[in-house]
Write a protein that holds these residues in place. Structure first.
Motif, short mmCIF file in Angstrom:
data_model
loop_
_atom_site.label_atom_id
_atom_site.label_comp_id
_atom_site.label_asym_id
_atom_site.label_seq_id
_atom_site.Cartn_x
_atom_site.Cartn_y
_atom_site.Cartn_z
N SER A 184 0.83 -1.21 0.00
CA SER A 184 0.00 0.00 0.00
C SER A 184 0.86 1.26 0.00
O SER A 184 0.52 2.25 -0.67
CB SER A 184 -0.98 0.01 1.18
OG SER A 184 -0.27 0.07 2.41
N TYR A 187 2.40 1.52 -3.55
CA TYR A 187 1.40 2.01 -4.50
C TYR A 187 1.19 3.51 -4.36
O TYR A 187 1.09 4.24 -5.35
CB TYR A 187 0.04 1.32 -4.29
CG TYR A 187 -0.05 -0.05 -4.90
CD1 TYR A 187 0.05 -0.24 -6.27
CD2 TYR A 187 -0.26 -1.16 -4.10
CE1 TYR A 187 -0.05 -1.50 -6.82
CE2 TYR A 187 -0.36 -2.43 -4.64
CZ TYR A 187 -0.26 -2.59 -6.01
OH TYR A 187 -0.35 -3.84 -6.56
N HIS A 247 1.89 6.03 -7.45
CA HIS A 247 0.84 6.92 -7.96
C HIS A 247 1.26 8.38 -7.86
O HIS A 247 1.01 9.17 -8.78
CB HIS A 247 -0.49 6.69 -7.23
CG HIS A 247 -1.20 5.48 -7.71
ND1 HIS A 247 -1.95 5.46 -8.86
CD2 HIS A 247 -1.25 4.22 -7.21
CE1 HIS A 247 -2.43 4.26 -9.06
NE2 HIS A 247 -2.03 3.48 -8.06
N TYR A 260 5.06 -7.62 -7.90
CA TYR A 260 4.91 -7.04 -9.24
C TYR A 260 4.47 -8.08 -10.26
O TYR A 260 3.55 -7.84 -11.03
CB TYR A 260 6.22 -6.40 -9.69
CG TYR A 260 6.19 -5.88 -11.10
CD1 TYR A 260 5.68 -4.62 -11.38
CD2 TYR A 260 6.66 -6.65 -12.16
CE1 TYR A 260 5.64 -4.13 -12.69
CE2 TYR A 260 6.63 -6.18 -13.46
CZ TYR A 260 6.12 -4.93 -13.71
OH TYR A 260 6.08 -4.45 -15.00
N ASP A 318 0.73 -8.93 -10.37
CA ASP A 318 -0.21 -7.83 -10.18
C ASP A 318 -0.48 -7.13 -11.51
O ASP A 318 0.30 -6.27 -11.93
CB ASP A 318 0.36 -6.84 -9.17
CG ASP A 318 -0.64 -5.77 -8.79
OD1 ASP A 318 -1.60 -5.52 -9.56
OD2 ASP A 318 -0.47 -5.16 -7.72
N LEU A 338 -0.54 -3.21 -11.42
CA LEU A 338 0.77 -2.57 -11.35
C LEU A 338 1.48 -2.63 -12.70
O LEU A 338 2.11 -1.66 -13.12
CB LEU A 338 1.62 -3.23 -10.26
CG LEU A 338 2.94 -2.58 -9.92
CD1 LEU A 338 2.77 -1.10 -9.63
CD2 LEU A 338 3.56 -3.27 -8.73
#
Length: 145
Positions: free
Chosen positions: A36, A39, A43, A67, A70, A73
């Motif tokens: 989290s 990410y 972002h 990675y 996902d 991602l």
């Protein structure tokens, strides 16, 4: 809690909040390797078009081991590569994301890339049929314009 206190003290100015929170998220990501936090940093740097920092945190996500599995991602990485002019690699990442269970949110990017790279329009149309755009906010399928 510092991150939350910053959010409360920033008077709703999200740009200010993000900039003040950034060093704390960086430290948390370094110490925990938590997805989290990574990410959040990815972002942020994507939005800033700070590709050096984006790739640094992407490498951290790769090292953390989440990675490869996902698709979201991989799609984000593909979109970052588009802005850096790496069209062929971006297309490959979007294809990988679709094959590993993506929700098709980036199919429009892939279709545009394929046309840009000279793929036959009929093949691109078939790709669009194979992976219909799924509007995750309305839960409806449809072709990308």
């Amino acid at each position: 809690m510092i991150i939350r206190l910053i959010g409360i003290g920033a008077d709703g100015d999200m740009e200010k909040v993000e900039r003040l929170q950034l060093p704390y998220y960086e430290r948390l990501a370094e110490v925990t390797g938590d997805a989290s936090y990574l990410y959040t940093l990815l972002h942020f740097h994507f939005g800033e078009r700070d590709w050096e920092s984006f790739h640094y945190w992407l490498e951290q996500a790769m090292s953390a081991g989440f990675y490869e599995e996902d698709p979201y991602l991989k799609g984000l990485h593909g979109n970052a590569l588009i802005f850096q002019g790496e069209y062929r690699e971006a297309a490959e990442l979007h294809k990988e994301a679709l094959e590993t269970g993506s929700d098709h949110r980036n199919i429009g990017h892939l279709l545009a890339l394929e046309l840009l790279l000279g793929t036959d329009p009929d093949e691109v149309k078939e790709l669009a049929k194979q992976y219909p755009y799924y509007e995750y906010t309305t839960e409806k399928e449809g072709l990308v314009d």
